[in-house]
Scaffold this motif. Structure first.
Motif, PDB file in Angstrom:
ATOM      1  N   GLY A 186       1.371   7.904   2.393  1.00  0.00           N
ATOM      2  CA  GLY A 186       2.010   6.629   2.110  1.00  0.00           C
ATOM      3  C   GLY A 186       2.780   6.061   3.287  1.00  0.00           C
ATOM      4  O   GLY A 186       3.022   4.853   3.360  1.00  0.00           O
ATOM      5  N   THR A 206       0.823  -1.204   0.000  1.00  0.00           N
ATOM      6  CA  THR A 206       0.000   0.000   0.000  1.00  0.00           C
ATOM      7  C   THR A 206       0.857   1.253   0.000  1.00  0.00           C
ATOM      8  O   THR A 206       0.572   2.220  -0.704  1.00  0.00           O
ATOM      9  N   MET A 207       1.937   1.215   0.775  1.00  0.00           N
ATOM     10  CA  MET A 207       2.767   2.411   0.935  1.00  0.00           C
ATOM     11  C   MET A 207       3.427   2.856  -0.372  1.00  0.00           C
ATOM     12  O   MET A 207       3.345   4.024  -0.763  1.00  0.00           O
ATOM     13  N   VAL A 228       1.212   4.415  -3.090  1.00  0.00           N
ATOM     14  CA  VAL A 228       0.763   5.735  -2.659  1.00  0.00           C
ATOM     15  C   VAL A 228       1.907   6.738  -2.777  1.00  0.00           C
ATOM     16  O   VAL A 228       1.708   7.879  -3.233  1.00  0.00           O
ATOM     17  N   MET A 229       3.122   6.344  -2.390  1.00  0.00           N
ATOM     18  CA  MET A 229       4.285   7.225  -2.547  1.00  0.00           C
ATOM     19  C   MET A 229       4.555   7.515  -4.017  1.00  0.00           C
ATOM     20  O   MET A 229       4.879   8.646  -4.395  1.00  0.00           O
ATOM     21  N   TYR A 234       0.008  12.614  -0.730  1.00  0.00           N
ATOM     22  CA  TYR A 234       0.186  11.168  -0.876  1.00  0.00           C
ATOM     23  C   TYR A 234       1.542  10.709  -0.339  1.00  0.00           C
ATOM     24  O   TYR A 234       1.675   9.569   0.118  1.00  0.00           O
ATOM     25  N   THR A 244      -5.604   5.244   3.848  1.00  0.00           N
ATOM     26  CA  THR A 244      -4.662   4.219   3.397  1.00  0.00           C
ATOM     27  C   THR A 244      -4.385   3.202   4.508  1.00  0.00           C
ATOM     28  O   THR A 244      -4.231   2.002   4.240  1.00  0.00           O
TER      29      THR A 244
END
Length: 394
Positions: free
Chosen positions: A347, A54-55, A58-59, A343, A225
């Protein structure tokens, strides 16, 4: 992009195309949480490493935001959407073949890049094509994003149960990208836009209000998130099956869909959005407190509160940013900056929550941390007085 006032029928079809594109912006992340125990049974993943699924996208979304508008201006709206959907579709489909954590993470990052190009383009496109209905159309757009997450979270465990393969539960969402590709192609005349002159560039990195908006968006999205990544595993640890935990996450995202549609329409009655933001943050605080103190009792209430709060906060954060500037190009640049920084902040939350889980053996301290963040955001809402918007962007 010049301001274009679309007539009724083309406007409806264009909005449908936007909504179908938006359905593709979360399944690549939302399907992971409900399938995480099955994935970890096949591929060695700590909770910290699993958080990268997920991180990192998003980054990647945050970093790509800073170049997304420039790419969109060079390629045009339609070609940018087609390219982005192709990237998302290929990244999602490739999960049928992954055999390692590195390959799974790479597919997530690639999908994140495609998602970012779309998210950088959409606010400016909506503000230029629907100048009199920005709040409503942003609500429909964001509602569709949440809807894609709801569909993926709810049905990915069913695909796993039917096929016995978690890879199929992750890859099946490439079909959504194909459907959106065909629909966007059919709208090539509505999306065709004349070459726009280079817009005025605001010095956003040195603008305190731009940073305030970006931090507010980032902290709010951090709650989204983190819940997206860890709510289902949290309930699996509390004795729920993967399918029921996935359905609970699907229920939460369904509440996000309802809130994302209703809240902007209500907020559209007044340009002062502070009372709406405060109410949404109150709902999120109540939801996190319920998850911590009584996760098994009233187990539908807490995701309901979280979904209603998060689902409304996401579009309202972008709408408040759009409120600051009337010109669609400048407003698009501001929202790209807000999402880019936001984001990058958001993230980090799945990673921090995963590390907390690895160290302390529970997600509860992550929920407490996010509760404190929401209290800080309540204080930040006091700064969003529309009477003073113009002074921040002269």
């Amino acid at each position: 992009m010049e301001t274009v006032r679309t007539t009724a029928r083309p406007a409806v079809w264009l909005m449908l195309a936007i909504m179908l594109v938006a359905l593709n912006l979360r399944p690549s992340m939302a399907a992971v949480g409900p399938l995480l125990s099955a994935i970890r049974g096949d591929i060695a993943l700590s909770f910290g490493v699993a958080s990268l699924l997920t991180m990192l996208p998003v980054m990647a979304m945050g970093l790509a935001m800073f170049v997304g508008l420039g790419i969109a201006r060079r390629l045009g709206e339609q070609r940018t959407l087609l390219l982005s959907l192709l990237i998302i579709g290929l990244a999602t489909l490739s999960r049928l073949l992954v055999d390692s954590a590195a390959e799974l993470i790479a597919s997530a990052v690639l999908a994140g890049l495609g998602i970012a190009l779309i998210q950088a383009l959409m606010p400016a496109l909506i503000k230029s094509r629907f100048p009199n209905s920005v709040a409503l159309c942003m609500g429909l757009y964001v509602t569709s994003i949440m809807g894609g997450a709801a569909i993926a979270a709810s049905f990915a465990p069913l695909v796993l149960a039917h096929t016995g393969q978690w890879r199929s539960g992750l890859a099946i969402w490439a079909a959504l990208a194909l459907l959106a590709l065909l629909f966007v192609w059919s709208q090539r005349h509505n999306l065709a836009s004349p070459t726009a002159k280079a817009p005025r560039q605001d010095a956003l990195f040195s603008n305190a209000r731009a940073w305030l908006l970006a931090i507010f968006f980032g902290l709010g999205t951090a709650s989204y998130t983190c819940v997206l990544a860890w709510l289902a595993p949290y309930y699996v640890e509390n004795g729920w099956s993967e399918q029921n935990a996935g359905l609970l996450l699907g229920f939460l995202t369904a509440m996000e869909v309802i809130s994302g549609l209703v809240v902007p329409a209500i907020a559209n009655r007044s340009r002062d959005r502070r009372w709406v933001l405060a109410a949404l943050l109150g709902l999120i605080i109540g939801g996190f407190c319920g998850l911590i103190l009584s996760p098994q009792s009233l187990s539908l209430l807490w995701p309901c509160l979280l979904g209603l709060g998060i689902g409304g906060l996401f579009p309202m954060s972008l709408i408040v940013s759009l409120d600051h500037l009337d010109d669609p190009q400048r407003a698009g640049g501001l929202t790209a900056f807000v999402q880019g920084i936001g984001y990058l902040i958001a993230g980090l939350s799945p990673l921090l929550a995963g590390l907390i889980r690895d160290r302390l053996g529970s997600f509860e301290w992550a929920w407490w941390s996010l509760t404190l963040v929401m209290v800080v955001m309540l204080l930040m809402t006091l700064r969003f007085d529309p009477r003073y918007y113009r002074r921040h962007f002269r």
